[in-house]
Design a protein around this motif. Structure first.
Motif, PDB file in Angstrom:
ATOM      1  N   CYS A 191      32.761  32.156  40.195  1.00 48.98           N
ATOM      2  CA  CYS A 191      31.714  31.438  39.460  1.00 48.98           C
ATOM      3  C   CYS A 191      30.972  30.487  40.397  1.00 48.98           C
ATOM      4  N   ARG A 248      35.445  26.309  37.886  1.00 51.61           N
ATOM      5  CA  ARG A 248      36.901  26.313  37.698  1.00 51.61           C
ATOM      6  C   ARG A 248      37.407  24.912  37.342  1.00 51.61           C
ATOM      7  N   CYS A 287      31.844  36.323  37.067  1.00 49.88           N
ATOM      8  CA  CYS A 287      33.111  35.666  36.729  1.00 49.88           C
ATOM      9  C   CYS A 287      34.231  36.705  36.680  1.00 49.88           C
ATOM     10  N   LEU A 288      35.375  36.379  37.250  1.00 51.35           N
ATOM     11  CA  LEU A 288      36.480  37.332  37.302  1.00 51.35           C
ATOM     12  C   LEU A 288      36.909  37.748  35.897  1.00 51.35           C
ATOM     13  N   ILE A 346      33.275  34.069  31.439  1.00 44.93           N
ATOM     14  CA  ILE A 346      33.325  32.796  30.715  1.00 44.93           C
ATOM     15  C   ILE A 346      31.896  32.356  30.367  1.00 44.93           C
ATOM     16  N   CYS A 384      39.343  30.759  30.877  1.00 47.14           N
ATOM     17  CA  CYS A 384      39.131  30.715  32.327  1.00 47.14           C
ATOM     18  C   CYS A 384      40.470  30.926  33.018  1.00 47.14           C
ATOM     19  N   LEU A 385      40.475  31.739  34.042  1.00 44.11           N
ATOM     20  CA  LEU A 385      41.718  32.087  34.735  1.00 44.11           C
ATOM     21  C   LEU A 385      42.073  31.065  35.803  1.00 44.11           C
ATOM     22  N   CYS A 436      40.854  30.665  38.661  1.00 44.53           N
ATOM     23  CA  CYS A 436      41.079  31.604  39.757  1.00 44.53           C
ATOM     24  C   CYS A 436      41.618  30.939  41.024  1.00 44.53           C
TER      25      CYS A 436
HETATM   26  S1  SF4 Z   1      37.699  32.881  35.408  1.00 45.08           S
HETATM   27 FE1  SF4 Z   1      37.144  30.719  35.593  1.00 45.08          FE
HETATM   28  S2  SF4 Z   1      37.486  30.205  37.758  1.00 45.08           S
HETATM   29 FE2  SF4 Z   1      37.482  32.439  37.613  1.00 45.08          FE
HETATM   30  S3  SF4 Z   1      35.377  33.009  38.052  1.00 45.08           S
HETATM   31 FE3  SF4 Z   1      35.514  32.800  35.831  1.00 45.08          FE
HETATM   32  S4  SF4 Z   1      34.947  30.704  35.362  1.00 45.08           S
HETATM   33 FE4  SF4 Z   1      35.354  30.822  37.556  1.00 45.08          FE
END
Ligand code: SF4
Ligand code: SF4
Ligand code: SF4
Ligand SMILES: [Zn+2]
Lengths: 71, 754
Positions: free
Chosen positions: B21, B32, B72-73, B81, B301-302, B304
């Motif tokens: 992100c 994050r 976003c992952l 997200i 949100c992971l 990451c």
């Molecule tokens: S999961 Fe959260 S930290 Fe990962 S890319 Fe998406 S918003 Fe960013």
């Protein structure tokens, strides 16, 4: 250098078998890795044999040894 | 490790890389951290994260359309997200906003033409840094006309415009400026930025603009070519880019250095999502998220991060950081001349098992840096004396004449093969060696010699290069003295070292030797399903791991593979001498590994077997299955303690000499004849404090001569001490008949001078 008191317990129950004396708190010099310390430890007033009690060996002394090893 | 090596290692670890992100956001907002705080319901702090990065945050946070969402992952697990909606939520709901303070004026004047988003962003950034900015425009509200009105009230706009006033920025509403005015301003101001929505470069008669810096062919004039279809947030980023160039230009700094990550970029951060469940984004109502909804969406949100190695290694977890930071700590540790080397324990606690390298997306090999650091400590004389001394003494003992043996098979003068069981199998289960050797002698033609000794692994792991080299020389001599036989080795660590250090030798595993003649083995009675524990030193030896599986299948033993198995197997806690330097961690590792084995374990490393047994896991060595000794429950056999391990090695040699070679073993040492008994507590103390039976016996013997004895007049206990070399041992005992009954034992390294 001042003599450090490291023990509170009483070690007068121990006696030196050879000399027949009970141990008294006495100034003793300790050494590890070229560092020297003056501490008060139970010793035979006659032959000077020093007792390093278990709690000292495993507690404070071990701690200082570890500290000096990382120096 | 030198500076360059350090940087190479640091660059390998991706943990400090930004999440997707942040990398994708034109302003590089830390999505994050923002989500982490929203997850915790900390709206004000989350808002502060936006304020750190966004110019006029109350506006920016409301107008972003979420350029990052597709990157976003989370988009690979249900949908990206809704950061844009969360940002809007934060802008609507914060209670306190961080104080924004501009630097005092530097005395540099900047003209900005146009008050659209790029111009306003440039003005904000420059004003904040202490440049005196005048924005020339028709109307300072001009930039807000085409923003979504439902999201931004006039009140919000006015508040942010007021903030400009506090940050060295003023507006000059002169009507539309013509290109001549702009060009003329270049002479009166230190630098000029032209908002491309007011005039693009071509309109100014400039056809050359550097897209990375926005520098035009006219010095101190920064502008942009046409901007079509740009999102609000990238228009803001464009202004920021111009502002940064102006700042650098006026500081005489390089305009181009280190800007490769200013535009959206690909992050190198790896995040394992193999176990992440899919969940869809929470639909955004027209009026925006409620507090509960925002928290729920942020919780998708992971957060990451990589930590792939840390999550798979109790050691890396124990020291509460990750390899990039560890590399620096190790580097700093080595640079200390006077002072405490804080990283020693960390350096000495790695198991050198190599799992990190396998799980890391960049193959970061922590074991390589750690081993080098140990070698460096040893070389400089800084290795803590107590760190590996016990293990090195044990190695020397295994190689001493009481335990070591190098012989041809009885009745022969040549060896086509030599059995090399390894010193830990001798310590753990000497009977298994006798039975295996008898089997090899009876099934192999051409003579099978025997070599009982250590392979030198402890010296290698301890960073003792010189000692290790000496061990390798004597190992080579032993092997040559038998006429270069093929080596049949049982221990995976021995195999690894022998293959490295005796390149001329042909080395096969005992398991390969046995599985090639599997019909010579008695099929064991049917067993319940077992879980196979590959030792970490087998990780790269696919042939070995394969041979073991073939052998087990060949004798119809059924087994499953634990979650981490084969080349991803975990260390039992013995590797790298961990059990010596950090016993509590070693126990934790063993317990963690034990939990991963669903059924009773089966392994082909004596240390894995004993470490798991000590952790309370039922586990057999394959030899328990192939050559059983009649023990009804070999999986439940307790792991022998340190003294027993030594005694096992001594007895193995004695028994073999007597029974296999018909020779008289050397007489035992004097001190061994001292008959000692121990209370249960004393026995436990010895194991925990690493005090051996022989240490106690030597102490008692020495006192028979010195007569230096203390007596406790209350308990009647006697107390004696002895310092063979570097450690003083104390033994508290009473006499029971002619036996010593030992109550307590302790030791220290400090010396009494008098
Ligand atoms: S999961 Fe959260 S930290 Fe990962 S890319 Fe998406 S918003 Fe960013
Ligand atoms: S080598 Fe093993 S113990 Fe050391 S850091 Fe890597 S995984 Fe952890
Ligand atoms: S696995 Fe470990 S060393 Fe590799 S990138 Fe991730 S955190 Fe860094
Ligand atoms: Zn005395």
């Amino acid at each position: 250098m001042s003599t450090l008191k490291v023990l509170d317990e009483d070690f007068s129950a121990w006696k030196c078998v050879t000399c027949g004396h009970t141990l008294n708190p006495s100034p003793v010099e300790l050494e590890y890795l070229d560092s020297k310390f003056n501490v008060e430890l139970p010793a035979c007033p006659d032959c000077g044999f020093v007792l390093i009690p278990e709690e000292l060996a495993l507690g404070k002394m071990a701690e200082v040894e570890r500290m000096l090893e990382d120096k | 490790m030198d500076q360059k090596n350090l940087r190479d290692w640091e660059a390998k670890c991706t943990q400090e890389e930004p999440p997707k992100c942040k990398a994708r956001c034109p302003l590089h907002v830390d999505g994050r951290e923002f989500c982490r705080l929203l997850q915790a319901g900390q709206i004000d702090k989350a808002w502060a994260v936006l304020c750190r990065t966004m110019p006029f945050p109350s506006i920016t946070a409301r107008i972003c359309d979420g350029d990052c969402q597709n990157d976003c992952l989370r988009s690979q697990r249900g949908g990206g997200i809704e950061l844009a909606a969360l940002e809007r939520f934060a802008a609507e709901n914060f209670k306190r906003s961080p104080m924004l303070r501009a630097l005092p004026p530097k005395g540099k004047n900047i003209a900005i033409f146009g008050a659209f988003l790029p111009g306003l962003a440039a003005a904000w950034d420059l004003g904040k840094k202490g440049f005196t900015v005048i924005v020339f425009c028709e109307d300072k509200m001009q930039g807000f006309g085409n923003l979504p009105a439902d999201r931004i009230s006039n009140q919000v706009i006015e508040k942010e415009l007021a903030q400009f006033g506090k940050m060295n920025v003023s507006f000059a509403e002169h009507g539309k400026c013509d290109p001549q005015t702009v060009m003329a301003a270049c002479d009166r101001f230190d630098a000029v930025f032209v908002d491309p929505l007011a005039h693009n470069a071509t309109q100014l008669g400039i056809n050359e603009v550097d897209t990375v810096t926005l520098q035009t062919s006219k010095e101190f004039l920064f502008a942009s070519t046409e901007v079509n279809n740009s999102s609000f947030i990238s228009l803001i980023a464009l202004g920021r880019k111009g502002a940064l160039s102006i700042e650098r230009k006026l500081q005489n700094a390089s305009l181009t250095a280190g800007r490769d990550r200013e535009a959206p970029f690909e992050t190198k951060l790896f995040t394992n999502i193999s176990k992440v469940q899919e969940t869809a984004p929470l639909a955004v109502p027209t009026e925006g998220y409620s507090a509960e909804q925002a928290q729920e969406e942020a919780s998708r949100c992971l957060l990451c991060e990589c930590m792939e190695c840390v999550n798979n290694c109790a050691y890396l977890e124990e020291f509460k950081s990750y390899p990039k930071a560890y590399a620096r700590q190790i580097y700093n540790n080595a640079s200390i001349v006077m002072g405490t080397r804080m990283a020693n324990t960390m350096i000495n606690s790695c198991m050198l098992c190599g799992l990190c390298e396998k799980v890391c997306p960049e193959n970061f090999a922590m074991q390589d840096i750690v081993l080098e650091a140990r070698q460096d400590l040893v070389e400089k004389g800084h290795m803590p004396p107590s760190a590996h001394e016990f293990a090195l003494r044990d190695m020397d003992f295994a190689d001493s004449s009481t335990c070591a043996l190098v012989k041809h098979q009885p009745g022969t003068t040549q060896s086509k093969y030599v059995f090399f069981p390894g010193c830990q199998l001798s310590a753990s289960d000497p009977g298994a060696i006798e039975r295996t050797y008898a089997h090899l002698c009876s099934t192999l033609d051409g003579g099978t010699g025997l070599m009982l000794r250590c392979c030198g692994a402890p010296a290698d792991w301890g960073g003792q290069k010189e000692i290790f080299e000496r061990k390798m020389e004597s190992l080579k001599r032993d092997w040559e003295s038998l006429g270069h036989p093929q080596i049949i080795a049982a221990c995976p660590s021995c195999i690894k070292i022998l293959q490295q250090e005796l390149p001329d030798a042909e080395i096969i595993s005992l398991w390969s030797a046995l599985s090639s003649e599997v019909d010579q083995l008695k099929e064991p009675p049917e067993t319940a399903l077992l879980s196979l524990q590959d030792p970490c030193s087998a990780r790269d030896n696919h042939e070995l791991m394969n041979d073991v599986r073939m052998l087990l299948s060949g004798i119809n033993v059924t087994f499953n593979e634990p979650e981490l198995s084969g080349s991803l197997t975990e260390c039992c806690g013995f590797g790298g001498l961990l059990a010596n330097t950090n016993e509590p961690l070693s126990r934790k590792v063993a317990e963690r590994r034990a939990e991963k084995l669903d059924h009773d374990g089966v392994t082909y490393c004596a240390m894995c077997r004993d470490m798991l047994a000590k952790a309370g896991k039922r586990c057999q060595h394959i030899l328990d299955i192939i050559f059983p000794d009649g023990d009804a429950d070999p999986a439940g056999r307790t792991a022998p303690g340190y003294s027993t391990r030594r005694e096992n090695r001594v007895r193995l040699k004695e028994t073999l000499l007597r029974e296999t070679w018909n020779e008289q073993p050397e007489p035992r040492n004097d001190y061994e004849s001292i008959a000692v008994k121990f209370t249960g507590e004393a026995r436990k103390m010895m194991e925990e404090r690493r005090i051996l039976l022989s240490d106690v016996q030597k102490t008692l013997l020495s006192v028979q001569e010195s007569k230096q004895v203390l007596e406790n007049m209350e308990t009647g206990h006697m107390l004696v001490q002895f310092r063979p070399v570097t450690v003083t041992y104390w033994v508290e005992f009473e006499m029971s008949g002619t036996n010593y009954l030992v109550h307590r034992v302790w030791s220290h390294r400090m010396r009494v001078l008098g």
